[in-house]
Design a protein around this motif. Sequence first.
Motif, PDB file in Angstrom:
ATOM      1  N   LYS A  82       0.836  -1.206   0.000  1.00 41.05           N
ATOM      2  CA  LYS A  82       0.000   0.000   0.000  1.00 41.05           C
ATOM      3  C   LYS A  82       0.874   1.260   0.000  1.00 41.05           C
ATOM      4  O   LYS A  82       0.594   2.225  -0.716  1.00 41.05           O
ATOM      5  N   TYR A  83       1.944   1.238   0.797  1.00 38.22           N
ATOM      6  CA  TYR A  83       2.878   2.367   0.858  1.00 38.22           C
ATOM      7  C   TYR A  83       3.482   2.649  -0.508  1.00 38.22           C
ATOM      8  O   TYR A  83       3.525   3.800  -0.973  1.00 38.22           O
ATOM      9  N   LYS A  84       3.957   1.601  -1.191  1.00 35.89           N
ATOM     10  CA  LYS A  84       4.566   1.771  -2.504  1.00 35.89           C
ATOM     11  C   LYS A  84       3.534   2.244  -3.539  1.00 35.89           C
ATOM     12  O   LYS A  84       3.814   3.111  -4.371  1.00 35.89           O
ATOM     13  N   LYS A  85       2.337   1.683  -3.464  1.00 33.44           N
ATOM     14  CA  LYS A  85       1.282   2.027  -4.419  1.00 33.44           C
ATOM     15  C   LYS A  85       0.885   3.494  -4.309  1.00 33.44           C
ATOM     16  O   LYS A  85       0.636   4.173  -5.311  1.00 33.44           O
ATOM     17  N   ASN A  86       0.823   4.001  -3.081  1.00 27.21           N
ATOM     18  CA  ASN A  86       0.334   5.358  -2.843  1.00 27.21           C
ATOM     19  C   ASN A  86       1.431   6.412  -2.776  1.00 27.21           C
ATOM     20  O   ASN A  86       1.143   7.601  -2.621  1.00 27.21           O
ATOM     21  N   TYR A  87       2.708   5.972  -2.849  1.00 28.18           N
ATOM     22  CA  TYR A  87       3.833   6.876  -2.618  1.00 28.18           C
ATOM     23  C   TYR A  87       3.766   8.116  -3.517  1.00 28.18           C
ATOM     24  O   TYR A  87       3.826   9.259  -3.033  1.00 28.18           O
ATOM     25  N   ALA A  88       3.679   7.922  -4.822  1.00 30.47           N
ATOM     26  CA  ALA A  88       3.718   9.055  -5.750  1.00 30.47           C
ATOM     27  C   ALA A  88       2.550  10.010  -5.512  1.00 30.47           C
ATOM     28  O   ALA A  88       2.731  11.235  -5.485  1.00 30.47           O
ATOM     29  N   ARG A  89       1.359   9.470  -5.334  1.00 26.84           N
ATOM     30  CA  ARG A  89       0.175  10.313  -5.149  1.00 26.84           C
ATOM     31  C   ARG A  89       0.251  11.124  -3.864  1.00 26.84           C
ATOM     32  O   ARG A  89      -0.121  12.301  -3.829  1.00 26.84           O
TER      33      ARG A  89
END
Length: 374
Positions: A82-89
């Motif tokens: 979840k951390y990696k998925k949401n990092y950019a946003r």
Amino acid sequence: MAKVGIMSMQRIANYGSFLQAYALKAMIEKLGHDVQFVDYHVCPPVIQDTSESTNKLTRLFKKGLETFAFHAPLQHKLAFIKYKKNYARKYLPLLGITNDYNYQPELDYLVIGSDEVFNCIQKNTNVGFSPELFGADNHADKVITYAASFGNTTLSKLQQYKKDDEVASYLKEISAISVRDNNSGKIVQDLTGISPEYNLDPVLAYDYFNECKKIPELEVSERYLILYAYSGRITDAEADWIASYAKRKSLKVYAIGGVQKCANRFIDCLPFEVLAYFKGAEEVITDTFHGSIFSTIAHKPFTTIIRKSLGNSYGNEEKLADLLNRLGLDSRMTYEVQDAARINSNLIDYATVDELIARERLHTMRYLADQLDS
């Protein structure tokens, strides 16, 4: 007010990349300039690895599968994904970065760095070999670098892959070269005959704890040790020792930056909160460059595990040994995690370290002021 672009590893999803990018931007803005981040076109890597896909979705899926293969609590693995998925946003807007890539803008100055912007002999398809990271095809009146690093790319590797002449031709066109380590300085010197400036990584050069107002005060009721390492780099044996060590000292293990078998908690937080967690930690074990820096500016007892480079595998020996020697903290290095019991029991003379960093901060601001006003 000049229009300044920074070309760095600002889109790479890790806390060190974010905090060095934010710090360099803050220091240049302090000089009164308008700052934006500049993107580079990702090109094929020099070292071809057939197991590495160039398709972004395929790479993300593969990384997800790798995460589930790690020996760590399932809850931590899901939180990490979840951390990696949401990092950019969540985090890139804090740097003023949008989903639209900013290629080759018209600028007064382009600053390349910091981070491993020159680490071109590797197989990472997210970076590849990009001439733009050496200043090629820019639309700036002047190009300089700040604390740029070749990472574990060496002169012999550049020669082996026949990239030394090409890199030399790019470097000779840069107006002022600043590096952060001896390996990078030696390559620049050997390829160009130019003696580069040496500057600290921006996370050290920028006074985060006194100048950044975004670092919160955390209220954590338990005593904890931070394990700051990428997923998969801490072996099972190392993790078992860390778990036993932390238990003996009545400390919880907080994993930041990656999932770990021995962790009681995986911390997913804002980059600025990472520094707050370091500030509140009892001690730190890390095998990363920026984990060592976070520990230093937070004045914590820490141990840095050195990883050797073997063949084309990624090691950290060059950059970590150089960093800690520069700070007079070479006694914090080890190849064996068991040494952390001894190392972390030894107090660090942070007054002396801070004096060195203070001098280097003045050197940084002089360098940037001189180069961005000429």
